[in-house]
Design an enzyme around this catalytic site. Sequence first.
Site, PDB file in Angstrom:
ATOM      1  NE  ARG A  52      -1.320  10.447  -6.162  1.00 44.67           N
ATOM      2  CZ  ARG A  52      -2.384  10.222  -5.394  1.00 44.67           C
ATOM      3  NH1 ARG A  52      -3.602  10.470  -5.829  1.00 44.67           N
ATOM      4  NH2 ARG A  52      -2.244   9.759  -4.169  1.00 44.67           N
ATOM      5  CG  HIS A  57      -6.752  15.206  -5.347  1.00 47.11           C
ATOM      6  ND1 HIS A  57      -5.405  15.048  -5.549  1.00 47.11           N
ATOM      7  CD2 HIS A  57      -7.168  14.021  -4.837  1.00 47.11           C
ATOM      8  CE1 HIS A  57      -5.022  13.841  -5.185  1.00 47.11           C
ATOM      9  NE2 HIS A  57      -6.081  13.186  -4.750  1.00 47.11           N
TER      10      HIS A  57
HETATM   11  P1  NAP Z   1      -3.917  -0.634  -5.577  1.00 47.58           P
HETATM   12  O1  NAP Z   1      -4.858  -1.397  -4.704  1.00 47.58           O
HETATM   13  O2  NAP Z   1      -2.470  -0.682  -5.268  1.00 47.58           O
HETATM   14  O3  NAP Z   1      -4.167  -1.162  -7.069  1.00 47.58           O
HETATM   15  C1  NAP Z   1      -3.366  -0.822  -8.130  1.00 47.58           C
HETATM   16  C2  NAP Z   1      -3.831  -1.568  -9.385  1.00 47.58           C
HETATM   17  O4  NAP Z   1      -3.080  -1.089 -10.498  1.00 47.58           O
HETATM   18  C3  NAP Z   1      -3.600  -3.065  -9.305  1.00 47.58           C
HETATM   19  O5  NAP Z   1      -4.681  -3.759  -9.895  1.00 47.58           O
HETATM   20  C4  NAP Z   1      -2.334  -3.277 -10.150  1.00 47.58           C
HETATM   21  O6  NAP Z   1      -2.244  -4.547 -10.775  1.00 47.58           O
HETATM   22  C5  NAP Z   1      -2.510  -2.211 -11.197  1.00 47.58           C
HETATM   23  N1  NAP Z   1      -1.210  -1.816 -11.784  1.00 47.58           N
HETATM   24  C6  NAP Z   1      -0.147  -1.252 -11.173  1.00 47.58           C
HETATM   25  N2  NAP Z   1       0.853  -1.056 -12.040  1.00 47.58           N
HETATM   26  C7  NAP Z   1       0.423  -1.520 -13.239  1.00 47.58           C
HETATM   27  C8  NAP Z   1       0.986  -1.615 -14.535  1.00 47.58           C
HETATM   28  N3  NAP Z   1       2.239  -1.203 -14.782  1.00 47.58           N
HETATM   29  N4  NAP Z   1       0.257  -2.159 -15.519  1.00 47.58           N
HETATM   30  C9  NAP Z   1      -1.007  -2.607 -15.283  1.00 47.58           C
HETATM   31  N5  NAP Z   1      -1.619  -2.553 -14.075  1.00 47.58           N
HETATM   32  C10 NAP Z   1      -0.907  -2.013 -13.077  1.00 47.58           C
HETATM   33  O7  NAP Z   1      -4.331   0.897  -5.638  1.00 47.58           O
HETATM   34  P2  NAP Z   1      -5.723   1.567  -5.222  1.00 47.58           P
HETATM   35  O8  NAP Z   1      -5.876   1.552  -3.752  1.00 47.58           O
HETATM   36  O9  NAP Z   1      -6.791   0.942  -6.036  1.00 47.58           O
HETATM   37  O10 NAP Z   1      -5.468   3.091  -5.659  1.00 47.58           O
HETATM   38  C11 NAP Z   1      -5.142   3.477  -6.968  1.00 47.58           C
HETATM   39  C12 NAP Z   1      -4.696   4.925  -7.021  1.00 47.58           C
HETATM   40  O11 NAP Z   1      -5.819   5.798  -6.897  1.00 47.58           O
HETATM   41  C13 NAP Z   1      -3.793   5.399  -5.875  1.00 47.58           C
HETATM   42  O12 NAP Z   1      -2.460   4.986  -6.071  1.00 47.58           O
HETATM   43  C14 NAP Z   1      -3.954   6.902  -5.929  1.00 47.58           C
HETATM   44  O13 NAP Z   1      -2.983   7.442  -6.797  1.00 47.58           O
HETATM   45  C15 NAP Z   1      -5.336   7.095  -6.544  1.00 47.58           C
HETATM   46  N6  NAP Z   1      -6.290   7.736  -5.604  1.00 47.58           N
HETATM   47  C16 NAP Z   1      -6.893   8.909  -5.972  1.00 47.58           C
HETATM   48  C17 NAP Z   1      -7.815   9.502  -5.126  1.00 47.58           C
HETATM   49  C18 NAP Z   1      -8.540  10.748  -5.500  1.00 47.58           C
HETATM   50  O14 NAP Z   1      -9.197  11.355  -4.651  1.00 47.58           O
HETATM   51  N7  NAP Z   1      -8.488  11.190  -6.741  1.00 47.58           N
HETATM   52  C19 NAP Z   1      -8.113   8.902  -3.895  1.00 47.58           C
HETATM   53  C20 NAP Z   1      -7.490   7.727  -3.551  1.00 47.58           C
HETATM   54  C21 NAP Z   1      -6.562   7.146  -4.423  1.00 47.58           C
HETATM   55  P3  NAP Z   1      -2.099  -5.918  -9.929  1.00 47.58           P
HETATM   56  O15 NAP Z   1      -3.389  -6.039  -9.140  1.00 47.58           O
HETATM   57  O16 NAP Z   1      -1.973  -6.986 -10.931  1.00 47.58           O
HETATM   58  O17 NAP Z   1      -0.906  -5.716  -9.040  1.00 47.58           O
HETATM   59  C1  GLV Z   2      -5.703  10.422  -2.500  1.00 48.12           C
HETATM   60  O1  GLV Z   2      -5.369  10.904  -3.534  1.00 48.12           O
HETATM   61  C2  GLV Z   2      -5.159   9.219  -1.946  1.00 48.12           C
HETATM   62  O2  GLV Z   2      -4.147   8.723  -2.456  1.00 48.12           O
HETATM   63  O3  GLV Z   2      -5.732   8.730  -0.948  1.00 48.12           O
END
Ligand code: NAP
Ligand code: GLV
Length: 306
Positions: free
Chosen positions: A221, A269
């Site tokens: 983000r 994005h």
């Molecule tokens: P997720 O499954 O919820 O994983 C989040 C990870 O971050 C987990 O490993 C968590 O640790 C870690 N984390 C959270 N807070 C932390 C902190 N304070 N210190 C250290 N580690 C921390 O999320 P995801 O599905 O992988 O997605 C991640 C993000 O990608 C989304 O929230 C979104 O903002 C972004 N995204 C972007 C796009 C794009 O097109 N650019 C698309 C989709 C998503 P634990 O495992 O230990 O809980």
């Molecule tokens: C895209 O940014 C998503 O959160 O899926």
Amino acid sequence: MSILLICTGRDPKVWVNAIKQQQPNVKLYVYPEAHDPLEITYAVTWKHPKGVFNKYPNLEVIASIGAGVDHITSDPQIPKSTLVTRVIDDQLTKDMSNFVLALVLDKMRNISLHHGENKWSPKSYQTLEEEKIGIMGLGVLGKATALSLANIGFKVSGWSKTKKHIDGVTSYNGQKGFKEFLKNSSILICLLPLTSETENILNKELFEQLPKGAYVINVARGEHLVEHDLLEMLDKGQLSGASLDVFRTEPLPEEHPFWKHQKIHITPHIASVTDPEKVVHQLMENYKRLKMNKPLKNVVELKKGY
Ligand code: NAP
Ligand code: GLV
């Protein structure tokens, strides 16, 4: 019981079609068309107008159409009793890991750099084994990305709240592991969720702990990044470049200094974008579960914020 679709900045029509195809008889309203707020129990959303859910006393679930839920959790007026769900989808996950792989290879082999120079000037490059990749966040997307990079031979480490055991990936966790993790990241990739703990985490103090000339990729983000700190670190040479897919303001304003910066690579994005056809099944399954009083899937822990 009815569904409300609020879809700002994305085309709601494709969502309506996908939902209707899956469940032709479902009662669905597209915000702001006329509807009775008392009927709405389930909202499917992307970037709703803040405070809007206060008008729905029977709302039980707010379902994000993306992986991230910060667009929901950042609204202080979300009713406390409402469940929030998110999307977890194989295609979305693959798209993200492929996108990051493409950026890493492009950076490593100087492909865009050569293209931009328009002259015959071969550059030396690090080998796969010499680059040290660090991934912030080892959740659904971070883990898949780490594995895809490790599988082709990169040295990969990851940082998360809790320790992970992922083949070929060194896991660091918490504040204790952060320094060591940063020291070992010549390419730093941010895949953290946006929470009060992670906002502004890509800042000067962090950049200074990376190896000199490190490269930063932010596909999480825009609010993770302190923009003027990035510019300062690029200008000082502490960072060699950055690839940014997400921004504080989207679309990125025309006059923004990032557009013209030689060392910043911008994408709009697009790292991984939810395909309605692929995820509507999970959204509708949760709606069915809600009606049958069964536990929902992909529920977000609101206390953690992700
Ligand atoms: P997720 O499954 O919820 O994983 C989040 C990870 O971050 C987990 O490993 C968590 O640790 C870690 N984390 C959270 N807070 C932390 C902190 N304070 N210190 C250290 N580690 C921390 O999320 P995801 O599905 O992988 O997605 C991640 C993000 O990608 C989304 O929230 C979104 O903002 C972004 N995204 C972007 C796009 C794009 O097109 N650019 C698309 C989709 C998503 P634990 O495992 O230990 O809980
Ligand atoms: C895209 O940014 C998503 O959160 O899926």
